[in-house]
Design a protein around this motif. Structure first.
Motif, PDB file in Angstrom:
ATOM      1  N   ASN A 100      -9.445   9.895  -8.593  1.00 13.62           N
ATOM      2  CA  ASN A 100      -9.891  10.600  -9.517  1.00 13.62           C
ATOM      3  C   ASN A 100     -10.886  11.788  -9.076  1.00 13.62           C
ATOM      4  O   ASN A 100     -11.249  12.603  -9.897  1.00 13.62           O
ATOM      5  N   ARG A 101     -10.810  11.476  -8.038  1.00 12.96           N
ATOM      6  CA  ARG A 101     -11.803  12.257  -7.140  1.00 12.96           C
ATOM      7  C   ARG A 101     -11.244  12.937  -6.018  1.00 12.96           C
ATOM      8  O   ARG A 101     -12.096  14.001  -5.976  1.00 12.96           O
ATOM      9  N   GLY A 102     -10.831  12.981  -5.552  1.00 15.06           N
ATOM     10  CA  GLY A 102      -9.798  12.766  -4.447  1.00 15.06           C
ATOM     11  C   GLY A 102     -10.179  12.870  -3.385  1.00 15.06           C
ATOM     12  O   GLY A 102     -10.057  13.605  -2.488  1.00 15.06           O
ATOM     13  N   PHE A 103     -10.554  11.419  -2.785  1.00 10.26           N
ATOM     14  CA  PHE A 103     -10.578  11.025  -1.916  1.00 10.26           C
ATOM     15  C   PHE A 103     -10.694  10.966  -0.795  1.00 10.26           C
ATOM     16  O   PHE A 103     -10.595  10.620   0.161  1.00 10.26           O
ATOM     17  N   LYS A 104      -9.483  10.438  -1.253  1.00 10.45           N
ATOM     18  CA  LYS A 104      -7.841   9.853  -0.403  1.00 10.45           C
ATOM     19  C   LYS A 104      -7.013  11.282   0.223  1.00 10.45           C
ATOM     20  O   LYS A 104      -7.068  12.370  -0.942  1.00 10.45           O
ATOM     21  N   SER A 105      -5.910  10.821   1.252  1.00 12.94           N
ATOM     22  CA  SER A 105      -5.158  11.889   1.721  1.00 12.94           C
ATOM     23  C   SER A 105      -3.503  11.096   0.680  1.00 12.94           C
ATOM     24  O   SER A 105      -3.756  10.348   0.770  1.00 12.94           O
ATOM     25  N   MET A 106      -2.847  12.314   0.669  1.00 16.76           N
ATOM     26  CA  MET A 106      -1.820  11.786   0.296  1.00 16.76           C
ATOM     27  C   MET A 106      -0.502  12.692   0.599  1.00 16.76           C
ATOM     28  O   MET A 106      -0.412  13.379   1.747  1.00 16.76           O
ATOM     29  N   ALA A 107       1.173  11.499   1.600  1.00 16.54           N
ATOM     30  CA  ALA A 107       1.582  12.122   1.690  1.00 16.54           C
ATOM     31  C   ALA A 107       2.603  11.466   0.698  1.00 16.54           C
ATOM     32  O   ALA A 107       3.364  10.797  -0.313  1.00 16.54           O
ATOM     33  N   ILE A 108       4.318  12.269   1.567  1.00 19.17           N
ATOM     34  CA  ILE A 108       5.223  12.096   0.749  1.00 19.17           C
ATOM     35  C   ILE A 108       6.329  12.019   2.470  1.00 19.17           C
ATOM     36  O   ILE A 108       6.189  11.783   3.716  1.00 19.17           O
ATOM     37  N   ALA A 109       6.497  10.555   2.571  1.00 19.27           N
ATOM     38  CA  ALA A 109       7.989  10.389   4.132  1.00 19.27           C
ATOM     39  C   ALA A 109       8.646   9.500   3.857  1.00 19.27           C
ATOM     40  O   ALA A 109       9.338   9.025   2.760  1.00 19.27           O
ATOM     41  N   LYS A 110       9.930  10.171   4.727  1.00 18.44           N
ATOM     42  CA  LYS A 110      10.966   8.984   4.871  1.00 18.44           C
ATOM     43  C   LYS A 110      11.064   7.719   5.390  1.00 18.44           C
ATOM     44  O   LYS A 110      10.760   6.924   6.478  1.00 18.44           O
ATOM     45  N   MET A 111      11.467   6.827   4.265  1.00 15.69           N
ATOM     46  CA  MET A 111      11.644   5.342   5.031  1.00 15.69           C
ATOM     47  C   MET A 111      12.659   4.970   5.696  1.00 15.69           C
ATOM     48  O   MET A 111      13.721   5.006   5.018  1.00 15.69           O
ATOM     49  N   LYS A 112      11.887   4.318   7.037  1.00 18.13           N
ATOM     50  CA  LYS A 112      12.977   4.193   7.458  1.00 18.13           C
ATOM     51  C   LYS A 112      13.277   2.838   7.901  1.00 18.13           C
ATOM     52  O   LYS A 112      13.924   2.383   9.342  1.00 18.13           O
ATOM     53  N   GLU A 113      12.657   1.803   7.798  1.00 15.66           N
ATOM     54  CA  GLU A 113      12.880   0.609   7.271  1.00 15.66           C
ATOM     55  C   GLU A 113      13.191  -0.225   6.179  1.00 15.66           C
ATOM     56  O   GLU A 113      12.579   0.692   5.323  1.00 15.66           O
ATOM     57  N   THR A 114      13.136  -1.350   6.019  1.00 17.23           N
ATOM     58  CA  THR A 114      13.943  -2.465   4.762  1.00 17.23           C
ATOM     59  C   THR A 114      12.188  -2.463   4.490  1.00 17.23           C
ATOM     60  O   THR A 114      11.413  -2.267   4.974  1.00 17.23           O
ATOM     61  N   LYS A 115      12.508  -2.549   3.125  1.00 19.10           N
ATOM     62  CA  LYS A 115      10.867  -3.228   2.686  1.00 19.10           C
ATOM     63  C   LYS A 115      10.570  -4.710   3.404  1.00 19.10           C
ATOM     64  O   LYS A 115       8.891  -4.318   3.271  1.00 19.10           O
ATOM     65  N   GLU A 116      11.388  -5.830   3.085  1.00 16.86           N
ATOM     66  CA  GLU A 116      10.791  -6.615   4.142  1.00 16.86           C
ATOM     67  C   GLU A 116      10.297  -6.404   5.714  1.00 16.86           C
ATOM     68  O   GLU A 116       9.445  -6.800   5.289  1.00 16.86           O
ATOM     69  N   ASN A 117      11.347  -5.845   6.331  1.00 14.10           N
ATOM     70  CA  ASN A 117      10.948  -5.188   7.290  1.00 14.10           C
ATOM     71  C   ASN A 117       9.170  -4.395   7.356  1.00 14.10           C
ATOM     72  O   ASN A 117       8.802  -5.095   8.667  1.00 14.10           O
ATOM     73  N   TRP A 118       9.084  -3.970   6.852  1.00 12.45           N
ATOM     74  CA  TRP A 118       8.204  -3.048   6.991  1.00 12.45           C
ATOM     75  C   TRP A 118       6.562  -3.726   7.167  1.00 12.45           C
ATOM     76  O   TRP A 118       6.171  -4.047   7.240  1.00 12.45           O
ATOM     77  N   LEU A 119       6.595  -4.874   5.607  1.00 12.00           N
ATOM     78  CA  LEU A 119       6.023  -5.221   5.494  1.00 12.00           C
ATOM     79  C   LEU A 119       5.768  -6.658   6.169  1.00 12.00           C
ATOM     80  O   LEU A 119       4.964  -6.882   6.948  1.00 12.00           O
ATOM     81  N   GLU A 120       7.072  -6.291   7.102  1.00 10.85           N
ATOM     82  CA  GLU A 120       6.413  -7.479   8.343  1.00 10.85           C
ATOM     83  C   GLU A 120       5.739  -7.087   9.319  1.00 10.85           C
ATOM     84  O   GLU A 120       5.132  -7.621  10.440  1.00 10.85           O
ATOM     85  N   LYS A 121       5.952  -5.763  10.271  1.00 12.52           N
ATOM     86  CA  LYS A 121       6.146  -5.419  11.213  1.00 12.52           C
ATOM     87  C   LYS A 121       5.406  -4.317  11.237  1.00 12.52           C
ATOM     88  O   LYS A 121       3.828  -3.792  11.849  1.00 12.52           O
ATOM     89  N   TYR A 122       4.698  -3.445   9.948  1.00  8.29           N
ATOM     90  CA  TYR A 122       3.234  -3.009  10.055  1.00  8.29           C
ATOM     91  C   TYR A 122       2.136  -2.929   9.411  1.00  8.29           C
ATOM     92  O   TYR A 122       1.733  -2.483   8.363  1.00  8.29           O
ATOM     93  N   ASN A 179      -3.816  17.092   2.190  1.00 10.53           N
ATOM     94  CA  ASN A 179      -5.889  15.861   2.520  1.00 10.53           C
ATOM     95  C   ASN A 179      -6.730  16.106   1.877  1.00 10.53           C
ATOM     96  O   ASN A 179      -6.699  17.772   1.526  1.00 10.53           O
ATOM     97  N   LEU A 180      -7.166  15.828   0.622  1.00  8.53           N
ATOM     98  CA  LEU A 180      -8.255  15.596  -0.660  1.00  8.53           C
ATOM     99  C   LEU A 180      -9.210  15.751  -0.419  1.00  8.53           C
ATOM    100  O   LEU A 180      -9.383  14.286  -0.066  1.00  8.53           O
ATOM    101  N   SER A 181     -10.588  15.976  -0.794  1.00  4.33           N
ATOM    102  CA  SER A 181     -11.761  15.632  -0.773  1.00  4.33           C
ATOM    103  C   SER A 181     -12.145  16.823  -2.021  1.00  4.33           C
ATOM    104  O   SER A 181     -12.505  17.048  -3.132  1.00  4.33           O
ATOM    105  N   VAL A 182     -14.136  16.079  -1.679  1.00  2.00           N
ATOM    106  CA  VAL A 182     -15.035  16.898  -2.525  1.00  2.00           C
ATOM    107  C   VAL A 182     -15.326  18.305  -1.808  1.00  2.00           C
ATOM    108  O   VAL A 182     -15.806  17.582  -0.316  1.00  2.00           O
ATOM    109  N   GLU A 183     -15.786  18.986  -2.712  1.00  2.44           N
ATOM    110  CA  GLU A 183     -16.320  20.405  -1.951  1.00  2.44           C
ATOM    111  C   GLU A 183     -17.404  19.963  -0.545  1.00  2.44           C
ATOM    112  O   GLU A 183     -17.778  20.122   0.107  1.00  2.44           O
ATOM    113  N   GLU A 184     -18.708  19.101  -0.739  1.00  2.00           N
ATOM    114  CA  GLU A 184     -19.559  18.219  -0.622  1.00  2.00           C
ATOM    115  C   GLU A 184     -19.319  17.552   0.229  1.00  2.00           C
ATOM    116  O   GLU A 184     -20.674  17.406   1.064  1.00  2.00           O
ATOM    117  N   GLU A 185     -18.552  16.411  -0.157  1.00  3.16           N
ATOM    118  CA  GLU A 185     -18.456  15.514   0.449  1.00  3.16           C
ATOM    119  C   GLU A 185     -17.565  14.742   1.895  1.00  3.16           C
ATOM    120  O   GLU A 185     -17.443  14.037   2.470  1.00  3.16           O
TER     121      GLU A 185
END
Length: 411
Positions: A287-309, A344-350
């Protein structure tokens, strides 16, 4: 003698009439097939044509040749063939529907194209038109992130009303299923040297929630949006300073391992497909915006992604002059080539660095100017629009977003 003379005149007249009739040339039929080539926009892949109708009209005789659903996909592109066409000048009209993928996302669009005064003959048996009735530029973008949450009338922090909006910024219908919301593991306020360094071509993720579907289940028309709510409930019932999110399109739903923290499931709003989350209880955005957000087109199944990535790394952290080796365990990564849009999200002074690379976002935006800025609550980052009503997308959030804006859900 007179009868002979009259008979001669009649024969002469008949001969003249026959000669006059034969002076009108009979229509010349083109022996070879007449082909129409349709050139598609260059950025489309996996194109299919359906519900097509082509009319070829002779300008002189008004004779019409019609082809329905006759466009074939060949090694030389898309072709339709006419037979037994007369030489002459023609007007062409073609329309139909296209299905395709653009940047890995499925889409559909109607097309209509015309061309006049086409000369066809035995030596000119081909036509070519370009489908330019749409450009297929743009795609899905993050148009708003409300991550700060609100405060209650008693002044307590309230984060359950967070949401993100993604919008179809193109001029064709796109399908949103299999698109995932991502929140980064790495923080924009701490620039560590991670080993191995994966930040150039992958995104270390703390949360992955995907819009469910079979690839063409969730059509989003041009300019339309989807709202993903952390909790799709009427938050006004518990916080007079909040909002009603029962109209959200999807919600983040978690089954908590701790019975003290139970998520509320609005059965009228579909749940996102949870692939991974850093917490074993309930997800909420930073809730302070220390992290970045994205949207992606997932190109693996959930099971394969959890195993390989999976990503297991380490970094050095200095505190009060002492350096400690820290491990990054149980984190996953998503290839940047899958990422459609990010902020990319952040705090102006940080702010220290951008988690996302420059080709995704070369800038950053914010709500709050200091680490514990209490004025950040009830504010969002909202993407700007241009003179045509399209969202601005220069891959630079400092230019594309309005920081500390009033969230669109607040009336």
């Amino acid at each position: 003698m007179k009868k002979v003379f009259m008979w001669s005149l009649m024969l002469l007249s008949l001969g003249l009439n026959l000669t006059s009739c034969s002076s009108n040339d009979d229509p010349i039929i083109i022996n070879d097939p007449v082909t129409l080539s349709l050139e598609m926009p260059l950025n489309l892949e996996n194109v299919e044509v359906t519900n097509s109708n082509i009319t070829l009209t002779n300008v002189s005789s008004s004779q019409i040749h019609v082809l329905n659903n006759a466009i074939e996909k060949t090694s030389n592109g898309f072709v339709a063939t006419f037979n037994e066409v007369e030489e002459g000048t023609y007007d062409l009209h073609a329309e139909g529907e296209l299905s395709f993928t653009i940047n890995g996302v499925a889409g559909t669009s109607k097309f209509e194209v015309s061309q006049d005064n086409i000369n066809l003959s035995r030596t000119a048996t081909s036509m070519k038109v370009t489908i330019n009735t749409f450009t297929a530029k743009g795609g899905f973008v993050i148009s708003e992130v409300f991550f700060t949450g609100t405060t209650t009338p008693e002044g307590k922090q309230y984060s359950n009303d967070q949401y993100v909006v993604i919008t179809n910024n193109s001029d064709v219908t796109l399908y949103a299923d299999s698109i995932a919301f991502l929140e980064s593991s790495f923080l924009t306020v701490n620039n560590y040297e991670y080993v191995p360094d994966i930040s150039k071509d992958t995104m270390a993720v703390a949360a992955v929630y995907m819009i469910p579907g079979n690839g063409t289940s969730v059509p989003v028309e041009p300019g339309k949006s989807l709202t993903l709510a952390v909790n799709a409930i009427n938050h006004l019932e518990g916080n007079a300073n909040s909002i009603d999110l029962r109209g959200a399109d999807y919600e983040f739903y978690d089954i908590s391992s701790n019975p003290t923290y139970n998520d509320v499931d609005n059965t009228n709003v579909p749940n996102l497909d949870k692939w991974y989350c850093y917490t074993a209880t309930l997800y909420s955005m930073h809730n302070r915006g220390f992290k970045s957000m994205a949207i992606a087109k997932m190109k693996e199944t959930k099971e394969n992604w959890l195993e390989k990535y999976a990503y297991n790394g380490k970094y050095m952290m200095s505190v009060s002059g002492n350096t400690y080796e820290m491990k990054v365990n149980s984190t996953y990564k998503v290839p940047m080539s899958w990422v459609i849009d990010g902020v990319n999200l952040s705090v102006e002074e940080e702010w220290q660095w951008n988690v996302l690379p420059a080709n995704i976002d070369s800038g950053w935006t914010y709500c709050g100017k200091t680490m514990n800025d209490k004025t950040r609550y009830s504010k969002a980052v909202i993407r700007k629009t241009d003179s045509e009503g399209k969202y601005v997308d220069t891959n630079n959030s400092a230019n594309d977003f309005i920081p500390e804006a009033k969230p669109s859900m607040f009336k």
